[in-house]
Write an enzyme that holds these catalytic residues in place. Structure first.
Site, PDB file in Angstrom:
ATOM      1  N   THR A  61       0.800  -1.232   0.000  1.00  0.00           N
ATOM      2  CA  THR A  61       0.000   0.000   0.000  1.00  0.00           C
ATOM      3  C   THR A  61       0.837   1.289   0.000  1.00  0.00           C
ATOM      4  O   THR A  61       0.276   2.375   0.110  1.00  0.00           O
ATOM      5  CB  THR A  61      -0.938   0.032   1.233  1.00  0.00           C
ATOM      6  OG1 THR A  61      -0.130  -0.116   2.404  1.00  0.00           O
ATOM      7  CG2 THR A  61      -1.996  -1.045   1.173  1.00  0.00           C
ATOM      8  N   TYR A 124       0.985   1.593  -8.059  1.00  0.00           N
ATOM      9  CA  TYR A 124       0.068   0.996  -7.087  1.00  0.00           C
ATOM     10  C   TYR A 124      -1.295   0.714  -7.747  1.00  0.00           C
ATOM     11  O   TYR A 124      -1.823  -0.392  -7.679  1.00  0.00           O
ATOM     12  CB  TYR A 124      -0.084   1.932  -5.889  1.00  0.00           C
ATOM     13  CG  TYR A 124      -1.186   1.550  -4.929  1.00  0.00           C
ATOM     14  CD1 TYR A 124      -1.063   0.448  -4.095  1.00  0.00           C
ATOM     15  CD2 TYR A 124      -2.377   2.304  -4.851  1.00  0.00           C
ATOM     16  CE1 TYR A 124      -2.084   0.103  -3.202  1.00  0.00           C
ATOM     17  CE2 TYR A 124      -3.382   1.965  -3.972  1.00  0.00           C
ATOM     18  CZ  TYR A 124      -3.241   0.866  -3.155  1.00  0.00           C
ATOM     19  OH  TYR A 124      -4.253   0.527  -2.278  1.00  0.00           O
TER      20      TYR A 124
END
Ligand SMILES: NC(=O)c1ccc[n+]([C@@H]2O[C@H](COP(=O)([O-])OP(=O)(O)OC[C@H]3O[C@@H](n4cnc5c(N)ncnc54)[C@H](OP(=O)(O)O)[C@@H]3O)[C@@H](O)[C@H]2O)c1
Length: 296
Positions: A61, A124
């Protein structure tokens, strides 16, 4: 219902470990027990545990660091979810996985729905999107819950950072041109628990015809600036602040260049989840008020 949670120490995983406990035998694994970079270990763990449901709250993350570590982000966010989905399918378990609003480019001005085209701007976002696509290709009983701007007061996040700045700085500038749906990790975990209750003792079977992507985030949306101001207003230790909510100065994202590009607008419309499962998350203001209650 036998439940396996992955990502025990994360914002959402930590809450899941508490909320799901009453539902049946629960095993929660952190990185030391199950590293998602090891596909054989994933397969072995699920084959031995034989759960009825696998909930994956683990992910890479670190949005900015991912720009420098694309392979690692790809292993954890794109490849591992498919291995988990396959292993869950092989033991006839349902698979619940979390994804992100950062699969969108933010060019829209109304909250994103599941059928809006993704166009991630960062490593991401791209790796999380690929994870979704790979889970879909596995074809088991799976739910992908896309959420947004998750916070929890027990791990560093935007809320804890704003509180820290307000106590240590006399001047604070926050972007007003980034809009999302700030979502308290506990409410996300509680909605997941209630969803499992609704699915009943055989969640994989109950998901027949319901598998797919759902948005699940706080209702209403806020800019980073509005969110920061509300954090200061709700701070139970406001006397420690060196500046008031209104003293936060509006700024623009371009004033704070970061390695990863974030979408300007990534609020999510969660009505598909509400009509499929009869559950919704409260507004971001309500979630924040509950999270910042000192007795939470
Ligand atoms: N945070 C947000 O704003 C946000 C927004 C939208 C969607 N989401 C999604 O929501 C889900 C939950 O996010 P979160 O905020 O709870 O994340 P988080 O607090 O960063 O937790 C992620 C967890 O994943 C674990 N992890 C990382 N790499 C791993 C690996 N190789 N093997 C095993 N575990 C590993 C981490 O372990 P360690 O504790 O050892 O580091 C951490 O416990 C994720 O799918 C995320 O993509 C988050």
């Amino acid at each position: 219902m036998k439940i396996l949670v992955i990502g025990r120490e994360g914002q959402v995983g930590w809450e899941l470990a508490r909320v799901l406990a009453p539902l049946g035998p629960l095993t929660c694994l952190g990185r030391p027990e199950l590293d998602l970079r090891e596909p054989d270990r994933i397969r072995r763990t699920l084959a031995e545990a034989r759960p009825d449901v696998v909930v994956n709250a683990a992910a890479y993350t670190a949005v900015d660091r991912a720009e420098q570590e694309p392979e690692l982000a790809h292993q954890v966010n794109a490849l591992a979810p498919a291995v988990l989905a396959e292993a869950a399918r092989d033991c006839e378990a349902a698979f619940i996985h979390f994804s992100t609003d950062y699969v969108f480019d933010g060019a829209q001005s109304r909250p994103y729905r599941e059928d809006d085209d993704p166009n991630p701007l960062s490593v991401y976002g791209r790796t999380k999107l690929e994870g979704e696509q790979r889970i879909h290709r596995v074809g088991g009983a799976s739910l992908i819950l896309r959420t947004s701007w998750v916070f929890s007061l027990r791990r560093p996040c935007f809320v804890t950072q704003v509180l820290h700045w307000a106590r240590t700085q006399d001047r604070l500038r926050i972007a007003q041109d980034q809009v999302g749906s700030p979502t308290w990790a506990r409410l996300l975990a509680e909605a997941t628990g209630m969803l499992l209750v609704r699915l009943g003792p055989n969640p994989a079977q109950a998901l027949s015809g319901l598998s797919g992507i759902y948005h699940l985030a706080a209702s209403n949306s806020a800019s980073r600036l509005e969110w920061a101001r509300q954090i200061l207003r709700l701070d139970p230790n406001a006397h420690q602040q060196r500046l008031t909510a209104e003293a936060i100065e509006p700024a623009y994202s371009r004033n704070f260049p970061t390695p990863a590009t974030r979408p300007a607008f990534s609020a999510l419309d969660s009505s598909r989840f509400a009509s499929a499962f009869g559950l919704r998350l409260p507004s971001w203001e309500e979630g924040l008020r509950l999270a910042m209650d000192p007795d939470s």
